[in-house]
Design a protein around this motif. Structure first.
Motif, short mmCIF file in Angstrom:
data_model
loop_
_atom_site.label_atom_id
_atom_site.label_comp_id
_atom_site.label_asym_id
_atom_site.label_seq_id
_atom_site.Cartn_x
_atom_site.Cartn_y
_atom_site.Cartn_z
N LEU A 175 -9.83 49.04 27.87
CA LEU A 175 -10.23 50.44 27.86
C LEU A 175 -10.64 50.89 26.47
O LEU A 175 -11.50 51.76 26.32
CB LEU A 175 -9.08 51.32 28.38
CG LEU A 175 -8.65 51.02 29.82
CD1 LEU A 175 -7.59 52.02 30.26
CD2 LEU A 175 -9.84 51.07 30.78
N GLY A 176 -10.04 50.30 25.44
CA GLY A 176 -10.47 50.63 24.09
C GLY A 176 -11.90 50.26 23.82
O GLY A 176 -12.57 50.84 22.97
N VAL A 177 -12.40 49.27 24.58
CA VAL A 177 -13.79 48.84 24.47
C VAL A 177 -14.68 49.68 25.37
O VAL A 177 -15.66 50.28 24.94
CB VAL A 177 -13.94 47.35 24.84
CG1 VAL A 177 -15.41 46.95 24.87
CG2 VAL A 177 -13.16 46.48 23.86
N LEU A 217 -2.80 57.97 32.10
CA LEU A 217 -3.59 56.77 31.83
C LEU A 217 -2.67 55.72 31.22
O LEU A 217 -2.07 55.96 30.17
CB LEU A 217 -4.75 57.08 30.88
CG LEU A 217 -5.55 55.88 30.38
CD1 LEU A 217 -6.30 55.21 31.52
CD2 LEU A 217 -6.54 56.29 29.28
N VAL A 218 -2.56 54.56 31.87
CA VAL A 218 -1.76 53.45 31.36
C VAL A 218 -2.74 52.39 30.88
O VAL A 218 -3.46 51.79 31.68
CB VAL A 218 -0.83 52.87 32.43
CG1 VAL A 218 0.00 51.72 31.86
CG2 VAL A 218 0.07 53.96 33.01
N ASP A 219 -2.79 52.17 29.56
CA ASP A 219 -3.71 51.15 29.06
C ASP A 219 -2.93 50.06 28.33
O ASP A 219 -1.72 50.09 28.21
CB ASP A 219 -4.81 51.78 28.19
CG ASP A 219 -4.32 52.22 26.82
OD1 ASP A 219 -3.08 52.20 26.59
OD2 ASP A 219 -5.15 52.58 25.99
N ALA A 235 -1.97 37.84 16.61
CA ALA A 235 -2.13 37.80 18.06
C ALA A 235 -1.29 38.91 18.68
O ALA A 235 -0.27 39.33 18.12
CB ALA A 235 -1.69 36.44 18.60
N ASN A 236 -1.71 39.39 19.85
CA ASN A 236 -0.96 40.47 20.48
C ASN A 236 0.38 40.00 21.05
O ASN A 236 1.22 40.81 21.42
CB ASN A 236 -1.78 41.16 21.58
CG ASN A 236 -2.05 40.25 22.77
OD1 ASN A 236 -1.96 39.03 22.67
ND2 ASN A 236 -2.42 40.84 23.89
N ALA A 277 -9.74 45.81 22.34
CA ALA A 277 -9.35 45.18 23.60
C ALA A 277 -7.85 44.92 23.67
O ALA A 277 -7.32 44.60 24.73
CB ALA A 277 -10.11 43.86 23.78
N GLY A 278 -7.17 45.06 22.54
CA GLY A 278 -5.72 44.89 22.53
C GLY A 278 -5.25 43.45 22.44
O GLY A 278 -4.05 43.19 22.55
N VAL A 279 -6.15 42.51 22.21
CA VAL A 279 -5.75 41.10 22.17
C VAL A 279 -5.46 40.63 20.75
O VAL A 279 -4.97 39.51 20.55
CB VAL A 279 -6.79 40.18 22.83
CG1 VAL A 279 -7.03 40.60 24.27
CG2 VAL A 279 -8.11 40.19 22.06
N ALA A 280 -5.77 41.45 19.75
CA ALA A 280 -5.46 41.13 18.36
C ALA A 280 -4.94 42.39 17.68
O ALA A 280 -5.35 43.51 18.02
CB ALA A 280 -6.69 40.60 17.63
N LEU A 281 -4.02 42.20 16.74
CA LEU A 281 -3.38 43.33 16.06
C LEU A 281 -3.70 43.27 14.57
O LEU A 281 -3.25 42.35 13.88
CB LEU A 281 -1.86 43.27 16.26
CG LEU A 281 -1.36 43.18 17.70
CD1 LEU A 281 0.15 42.98 17.71
CD2 LEU A 281 -1.75 44.41 18.50
#
Length: 446
Positions: free
Chosen positions: A124-126, A23-25, A312-313, A283-287
């Motif tokens: 995918l985290g969502v 799985l590549v996320d 920001a990511n 969602a990976g758009v913020a850290l």
């Protein structure tokens, strides 16, 4: 063609897997699909690619499948290449649109072991929170990020020997060769503007056109905001998530950079918007970088989940969100502008891409430490990030190192300087974060 470190992870998986799919996320636009296509072309005679957003018929057929034979039959019906055991990679993309495939992959790799399977998708985290069962033992995973600084340098034709020199200088705590230092310092300043989104990097390397670069970056930002509307539930929730995302630049520009929940809505408390913050990070758009009660190992036990900095990511997207004036100021090398937020964002995303979970610390007695990381032998390393010339002023770091109860052996200052060592503090050029991770810190005697 951009070189990505994640390629080695896919090659290791292919060489050592038993019955595991991959799985590549990662966030949208970080290069997942291109990576898998390149991997397939280099390692297989045949690659079957099915995109569940573009191909709704294939998605519906797999959703309706009751067993592994039915799923494979559906894949074969929509295959765009020959299916030959031992020679074929089956690449299922945008799986957030066909979430049950994650549950069904266990039966596929069991029944059809002659084929290799890679799944990929965004958000995918969502979305995978609602998957019935993630098949433990049948699914390896890697998370992709925007290009880190070393990958950005590769895109700019920097040769491997350059980073060999950086790693050697880091290991020996000596200054980096002057020509190498000037080259990498210049590229790091450029990286603060360009960032690591693959399409933006490729475009900028070819054209060096800021206007074109900003078009690519703004398109990604707009797509993230569209994703919020598409995948988040409810009008009020969509509005709140977008508001939080849009506030990232302003919040990082504050003196302490901590995200203030009251800025979302007057009088708001974190508990009310916790799920909205988690949506952005999932969602990976913020850290998120969380505060700890005290800077002692293990840091995770001291985490305060309601106090955090939100980065920001990608630093290039952050610079774009800050506006064109910031870009012009950086190009003119203005010294009266506070670039601290951009430097910290670049350091945060670099550490996270290296597998580090960074934290920060602040209290009235010590002050604030920008980042804390743990070495692989359980030593907490404080990191200060300085964008100006007064990088040797760090009273909070001095006080923290002088506190025996914290158990800190040395501190790091990332700054606009070459390597210097003074007592218990290592002053490193800010680009040297590219070689900093939990293992290298230990190897250098920390």
């Amino acid at each position: 063609m951009l070189q990505r470190k994640a390629m080695k992870q896919l090659e290791f998986w292919r060489a050592h897997k038993a019955k595991q799919a991959m799985l590549v996320d990662g966030a949208r636009q970080v290069g997942k699909t291109h990576l898998v296509r390149t991997f397939g072309k280099a390692n297989y005679n045949h690659t079957i690619e099915i995109n569940f957003i573009d191909n709704e018929d294939a998605r519906d057929a797999i959703d309706a499948a009751h067993n592994a034979n039915d799923v494979f039959f559906a894949i074969s019906a929509y295959a765009n290449d020959d299916l030959i055991a031992g020679e074929t990679l089956i690449f299922l993309d945008e799986i957030q649109a066909c979430r049950d495939i994650v549950t069904k992959i266990k039966f596929l790799v069991d029944r059809f072991s002659g084929y290799d399977f890679i799944l990929s998708g965004s958000l995918l985290g969502v979305d995978l929170k609602s998957v019935r069962s993630v098949p433990v033992g049948y699914l390896d995973s890697i998370t992709m990020f925007p290009l880190d600084f070393e990958e950005y340098c590769w895109a700019n034709k920097v040769q491997p020997a350059v980073f060999d020199e950086v790693r050697s200088a880091f290991a020996q705590r000596r200054p980096v060769n002057d020509a190498v230092h000037r080259r990498l310092a210049g590229l790091f300043h450029e990286y603060l503007i360009v960032g690591g989104m693959p399409q933006a990097v490729e475009n900028f390397v070819q054209e060096h056109n800021i206007q074109s670069l900003r078009m690519y970056q703004q398109n990604i930002i707009d797509r993230y905001r569209e994703d919020i509307a598409q995948y988040a539930d409810g009008v009020e929730r969509v509005r709140a998530i977008r508001r939080i995302y849009d506030l990232i630049p302003a919040q990082l520009n504050q003196q302490n950079k901590r995200f203030k929940v009251a800025s979302v809505t007057a009088g708001a408390r974190y508990v009310r918007y916790q799920e909205e913050f988690l949506w952005l990070t999932d969602a990976g758009v913020a850290l998120p970088v969380y505060n700890v009660d005290e800077p002692r190992y293990p840091l995770m036990l001291a985490q305060k989940s309601n106090l955090f900095k939100l980065f920001a990511n990608d630093v290039g997207l952050l610079t774009c969100m800050c506006g064109m004036d910031v870009v012009r100021d950086m190009l003119r090398d203005r010294t009266d502008v506070n670039y601290g937020a951009l430097y910290e964002n670049a350091v945060a995303q670099e550490l996270i891409a290296h597998g580090v979970t960074p934290y920060y610390f602040k209290n009235n007695a010590i002050g604030e430490l920008d980042f804390l990381m743990e070495s692989s032998r359980g030593v907490v390393v404080p990191i200060e990030v300085k964008s100006g010339k007064t990088y040797n002023r760090h009273s909070a770091l001095n006080r923290a190192l002088a506190t025996p109860n914290y158990g800190m052996e040395r501190g790091v200052v990332l700054a606009e300087t070459n390597v210097q060592v003074q007592e218990r503090i290592d002053y490193l050029p800010v680009y040297m974060v590219a070689v900093l991770d939990r293992e290298t810190v230990v190897l250098q005697g920390m």
